[in-house]
Design a protein around this motif. Structure first.
Motif, PDB file in Angstrom:
ATOM      1  N   GLY A  35       0.760  -1.184   0.155  1.00  0.00           N
ATOM      2  CA  GLY A  35       0.066  -0.080   0.242  1.00  0.00           C
ATOM      3  C   GLY A  35       0.568   1.054   0.030  1.00  0.00           C
ATOM      4  N   ALA A  36       2.467   1.199   0.271  1.00  0.00           N
ATOM      5  CA  ALA A  36       3.010   2.455   0.235  1.00  0.00           C
ATOM      6  C   ALA A  36       3.698   2.452  -0.996  1.00  0.00           C
ATOM      7  N   GLN A  37       4.335   3.897  -0.897  1.00  0.00           N
ATOM      8  CA  GLN A  37       4.460   4.262  -2.287  1.00  0.00           C
ATOM      9  C   GLN A  37       5.605   3.476  -2.343  1.00  0.00           C
ATOM     10  N   ALA A  38       6.209   2.904  -3.425  1.00  0.00           N
ATOM     11  CA  ALA A  38       7.143   2.542  -4.126  1.00  0.00           C
ATOM     12  C   ALA A  38       8.458   3.355  -4.933  1.00  0.00           C
ATOM     13  N   ASP A  39       8.624   3.625  -3.244  1.00  0.00           N
ATOM     14  CA  ASP A  39       9.625   4.964  -3.262  1.00  0.00           C
ATOM     15  C   ASP A  39      11.106   3.160  -2.552  1.00  0.00           C
ATOM     16  N   LEU A  40      12.177   3.269  -3.047  1.00  0.00           N
ATOM     17  CA  LEU A  40      13.324   2.485  -3.113  1.00  0.00           C
ATOM     18  C   LEU A  40      14.112   2.684  -3.634  1.00  0.00           C
ATOM     19  N   VAL A  41      15.125   2.147  -2.732  1.00  0.00           N
ATOM     20  CA  VAL A  41      16.875   2.991  -2.955  1.00  0.00           C
ATOM     21  C   VAL A  41      17.801   1.278  -2.850  1.00  0.00           C
ATOM     22  N   LEU A  42      18.394   0.682  -3.782  1.00  0.00           N
ATOM     23  CA  LEU A  42      18.925  -0.014  -3.825  1.00  0.00           C
ATOM     24  C   LEU A  42      20.857   0.041  -3.342  1.00  0.00           C
ATOM     25  N   TRP A  43      21.009  -0.547  -2.045  1.00  0.00           N
ATOM     26  CA  TRP A  43      22.422  -0.592  -1.887  1.00  0.00           C
ATOM     27  C   TRP A  43      23.908  -1.305  -2.147  1.00  0.00           C
ATOM     28  N   ASN A  44      24.874  -1.041  -2.538  1.00  0.00           N
ATOM     29  CA  ASN A  44      25.835  -1.595  -3.387  1.00  0.00           C
ATOM     30  C   ASN A  44      26.645  -1.573  -1.648  1.00  0.00           C
ATOM     31  N   GLY A  45      26.472  -3.220  -0.767  1.00  0.00           N
ATOM     32  CA  GLY A  45      26.709  -3.367  -0.420  1.00  0.00           C
ATOM     33  C   GLY A  45      25.749  -3.016   1.703  1.00  0.00           C
ATOM     34  N   ASN A  46      25.948  -3.107   3.086  1.00  0.00           N
ATOM     35  CA  ASN A  46      24.963  -3.376   3.481  1.00  0.00           C
ATOM     36  C   ASN A  46      25.346  -1.700   5.215  1.00  0.00           C
ATOM     37  N   PRO A  47      24.129  -0.966   4.142  1.00  0.00           N
ATOM     38  CA  PRO A  47      24.622  -0.061   5.188  1.00  0.00           C
ATOM     39  C   PRO A  47      24.597   0.624   6.412  1.00  0.00           C
ATOM     40  N   LEU A  48      23.671  -1.110   7.152  1.00  0.00           N
ATOM     41  CA  LEU A  48      23.643  -0.381   8.789  1.00  0.00           C
ATOM     42  C   LEU A  48      25.346  -1.633   9.295  1.00  0.00           C
ATOM     43  N   GLU A  49      25.593  -1.938   8.314  1.00  0.00           N
ATOM     44  CA  GLU A  49      27.156  -2.766   8.329  1.00  0.00           C
ATOM     45  C   GLU A  49      28.552  -1.085   8.398  1.00  0.00           C
ATOM     46  N   ASP A  50      27.848  -0.157   7.259  1.00  0.00           N
ATOM     47  CA  ASP A  50      28.821   0.107   6.846  1.00  0.00           C
ATOM     48  C   ASP A  50      28.416   1.389   6.934  1.00  0.00           C
ATOM     49  N   PRO A  51      27.826   2.454   7.401  1.00  0.00           N
ATOM     50  CA  PRO A  51      26.570   3.881   7.815  1.00  0.00           C
ATOM     51  C   PRO A  51      27.536   5.011   6.291  1.00  0.00           C
ATOM     52  N   GLU A  52      28.713   4.366   5.913  1.00  0.00           N
ATOM     53  CA  GLU A  52      29.523   5.430   5.388  1.00  0.00           C
ATOM     54  C   GLU A  52      29.345   5.651   3.804  1.00  0.00           C
ATOM     55  N   LEU A  53      28.126   4.119   3.461  1.00  0.00           N
ATOM     56  CA  LEU A  53      27.730   3.715   2.468  1.00  0.00           C
ATOM     57  C   LEU A  53      26.778   5.288   2.233  1.00  0.00           C
ATOM     58  N   PHE A  54      25.965   5.807   2.959  1.00  0.00           N
ATOM     59  CA  PHE A  54      25.330   6.319   2.867  1.00  0.00           C
ATOM     60  C   PHE A  54      25.483   8.349   2.235  1.00  0.00           C
ATOM     61  N   SER A  55      27.129   7.906   2.472  1.00  0.00           N
ATOM     62  CA  SER A  55      27.636   9.742   2.008  1.00  0.00           C
ATOM     63  C   SER A  55      27.843   9.290   0.776  1.00  0.00           C
ATOM     64  N   ASP A  56      28.394   8.426  -0.311  1.00  0.00           N
ATOM     65  CA  ASP A  56      29.071   8.500  -1.059  1.00  0.00           C
ATOM     66  C   ASP A  56      27.477   8.632  -1.690  1.00  0.00           C
ATOM     67  N   PRO A  57      26.691   8.942  -3.153  1.00  0.00           N
ATOM     68  CA  PRO A  57      25.784   8.545  -3.803  1.00  0.00           C
ATOM     69  C   PRO A  57      26.431   7.696  -4.931  1.00  0.00           C
ATOM     70  N   THR A  58      27.022   7.109  -5.458  1.00  0.00           N
ATOM     71  CA  THR A  58      27.454   6.091  -6.298  1.00  0.00           C
ATOM     72  C   THR A  58      26.897   4.787  -5.645  1.00  0.00           C
ATOM     73  N   ASN A  59      27.482   5.016  -4.673  1.00  0.00           N
ATOM     74  CA  ASN A  59      26.188   3.291  -3.380  1.00  0.00           C
ATOM     75  C   ASN A  59      24.801   3.429  -3.715  1.00  0.00           C
ATOM     76  N   ALA A  60      24.176   4.158  -4.189  1.00  0.00           N
ATOM     77  CA  ALA A  60      22.886   4.041  -4.095  1.00  0.00           C
ATOM     78  C   ALA A  60      23.040   3.565  -6.035  1.00  0.00           C
ATOM     79  N   VAL A  61      22.540   2.413  -5.895  1.00  0.00           N
ATOM     80  CA  VAL A  61      22.353   1.562  -7.647  1.00  0.00           C
ATOM     81  C   VAL A  61      21.331   2.017  -8.205  1.00  0.00           C
ATOM     82  N   LEU A  62      20.228   1.617  -7.423  1.00  0.00           N
ATOM     83  CA  LEU A  62      18.579   1.908  -8.911  1.00  0.00           C
ATOM     84  C   LEU A  62      17.907   2.836  -7.125  1.00  0.00           C
ATOM     85  N   VAL A  63      17.899   3.585  -7.844  1.00  0.00           N
ATOM     86  CA  VAL A  63      16.311   4.598  -6.941  1.00  0.00           C
ATOM     87  C   VAL A  63      15.735   4.708  -7.860  1.00  0.00           C
TER      88      VAL A  63
END
Length: 408
Positions: free
Chosen positions: A369-397
Motif C-alpha cells: 500500500g505504500a508508495q514504491a519509493d525504494l533504494v538499492l545500495w551497493n553493500g549493507n549500510p547497517l554494517e557500513d553507514p559511510e555508504l550513505f555518504s557517497d551517492p554512487t552507492n545508491a545503485v538503483l533509485v
C-alpha cells in the motif's frame, strides 16, 4: 514501469525490524506484495544489494543552491539560480532521497516543475518563504538596505527565502501569502542562527502571541508549524504557542525536552550543515566569520540529541545543507549512525520522518500500500553507514514505481 518484481535483495523495511530476504512486487506506483509472487511482470534481479525505503530529508533548502552571499546580493542571474536549484533537486534523488521537506527558500513553481516531471527531483513538501521577524534570522539584506526592499530579492515562482514581519498582523498576512503560494506547512525562525549577521544564537525572536498566530493559520488549513530554534527560551515560546516540530534544537536541556515529549513536539537535528560550515565555509558562499558562529554547535547538538532521546522525543533527521555542495545529503545518516546506531539513523530518515511530514504509511516504509519509493545500495549500510555518504552507492533509485536512477 509496469508490474515488476524486485528479487534477491536484503530488505531493511524502515520499521526498525531486522533485515530479511523478501521479493517486492510493484504495481501502479505502489508496493502490492511482499514475498514471492506468481503474477506477471518485469523481474529485476537485486542479488547482493541491500534495499531500503527511499530516504527522506526533513530539512532541505533547494532554493539556496547557489553561493549564498552572491545569490542574495544580485550577483547571480535568475537562469543560473534556477540551474543550481534543479541540479540540487537531481542530486538529491541520486543520493537516494525520494521525499524532502523544504524548510525555506523555494517558491511554488519549483515544486510544480518537479511534480510534473519537468525536472528530476524528489517529492517536495515546502513551507515557501521562512517567516522571520524584522532583522531576525533569515534576513540577508545589507545593513543599509530598508527592510521593505528585501522582498525584491524574491524571484516569483523560483525562490523566496524569507518574509519579514514586525507584528502579529504582519505575520498573519505573510503566512496567508505563503499558503497562497503553495506552502503545505509553515516555518518560523524563533531564535538567532549560525548563518546570520544580525543576531546571536542566544536571541529569541517573535513572541508567544505572534507564533500562536501562525499556529492558528496553519490549524485552519489542517497543517502545522515548525520552528528554527537553537536555545531553550525560543523552543519553550514555540511549544507554548502550539508548534509541532523544532529544527536544530542545539542547546536543548532536560526540562525543555521533557516538555517537548509531553506535548508531542518532534525534533529534527541537523549535523551535516554544521560540518559543512566548519569545513567548507567559502564553498557555501559564506563569510569566514560564519565558522566562528558554528564552533561548539556540533558538541551541543550531540548532547541535545542524547537529551531528546532520553526524554522520549520523536526525533527525525535533516541535513540542512546550503549552497552549491548538496550532493552528499546522505552524510547526515552517516553522522547520526556514529552517534546512535545505523538502524536508528535509517529509521529516523524513513519511518519517523514520514510521521513528522504527515505521510505516515505512505512513504518511508516498505509495506503493501505504500508508495514504491525504494533504494538499492551497493553493500549493507547497517554494517557500513559511510555508504550513505557517497551517492554512487545508491545503485538503483525507484520513485513511485519508476526507475529514476540506475547504475547497474
Amino acid at each position: 514501469m509496469g508490474p515488476a518484481h524486485v528479487v534477491g535483495a536484503t530488505v531493511i523495511d524502515g520499521s526498525g525490524r531486522d533485515p530479511g530476504n523478501l521479493d517486492i512486487t510493484i504495481e501502479n506506483g505502489r508496493i502490492t506484495q511482499l514475498g514471492a509472487s506468481s503474477a506477471h511482470g518485469e523481474r529485476l534481479d537485486a542479488g547482493g544489494l541491500t534495499m531500503t525505503p527511499g530516504l527522506i530529508d526533513a530539512h532541505v533548502h533547494l532554493g539556496v543552491s547557489s553561493p549564498i552571499q552572491p545569490h542574495f546580493s544580485f550577483q547571480i542571474s535568475a537562469a543560473e539560480i534556477a540551474a543550481d536549484i534543479f541540479a540540487t533537486a537531481g542530486a538529491t534523488l541520486d543520493a537516494g532521497f525520494t521525499t524532502v521537506r523544504d524548510t525555506g527558500g523555494i517558491d511554488g513553481g519549483v515544486v510544480t516543475a518537479i511534480a510534473k516531471g519537468k525536472v528530476r527531483g524528489p517529492r517536495v513538501l515546502s513551507c515557501g518563504p521562512v517567516q522571520c521577524q524584522i532583522g531576525g534570522h533569515g534576513y540577508y539584506g545589507a545593513e543599509w538596505e530598508p527592510t521593505e526592499l528585501w522582498s525584491s530579492h524574491h524571484i516569483p515562482g523560483l525562490c523566496a527565502l524569507s518574509m519579514m514581519a514586525g507584528n502579529a498582523d504582519e505575520l498573519r498576512h505573510n503566512v496567508r501569502e505563503a499558503f497562497r503560494r503553495g506552502a503545505s506547512f509553515l516555518k518560523l525562525c524563533v531564535t538567532g542562527g549560525v548563518v546570520g549577521a544580525h543576531d546571536r544564537l542566544t536571541d529569541t525572536q517573535f513572541t508567544v502571541e505572534e507564533i500562536a498566530v501562525a499556529v492558528q493559520e496553519a490549524a485552519a488549513r489542517n497543517t502545522y508549524v515548525t520552528v528554527h530554534a537553537h536555545n531553550n527560551e525560543g523552543i519553550r515560546n514555540a511549544i507554548e504557542a502550539g508548534v509541532r516540530c523544532v529544527e536544530h534544537g542545539t542547546s536543548l536541556d532536560e526540562s525543555t525536552a521533557a516538555l517537548m515529549a509531553a506535548r508531542e513536539v518532534a525534533l529534527v537535528p541537523t549535523f551535516a550543515v554544521v560540518e559543512q560550515v566548519l569545513h567548507d565555509t567559502a564553498g557555501a558562499g559564506l563569510a569566514e566569520s560564519t565558522r566562528d558562529r558554528a564552533k561548539g554547535v556540533r558538541e551541543q547538538m550531540t548532547k541535545a540529541l542524547a537529551v531528546a532521546k532520553h526524554a522520549g522525543v520523536r526525533i527525525g533527521l535533516g541535513s540542512d545543507l546550503i549552497g552549491p555542495a548538496q550532493d552528499r545529503r546522505g552524510r547526515e545518516l552517516s553522522l547520526r549512525a556514529a552517534l546512535e546506531t545505523p538502524m536508528e539513523a535509517l529509521v529516523a530518515a524513513t519511518r519517523t520522518n514520514a510521521e513528522i511530514l504527515g505521510l505516515s504509511g505512505q512513504v518511508g516504509v516498505i509495506t503493501p500500500g505504500a508508495q514504491a519509493d525504494l533504494v538499492l545500495w551497493n553493500g549493507n549500510p547497517l554494517e557500513d553507514p559511510e555508504l550513505f555518504s557517497d551517492p554512487t552507492n545508491a545503485v538503483l533509485v525507484i520513485q513511485a514505481g519508476e526507475i529514476v536512477k540506475d547504475l547497474r
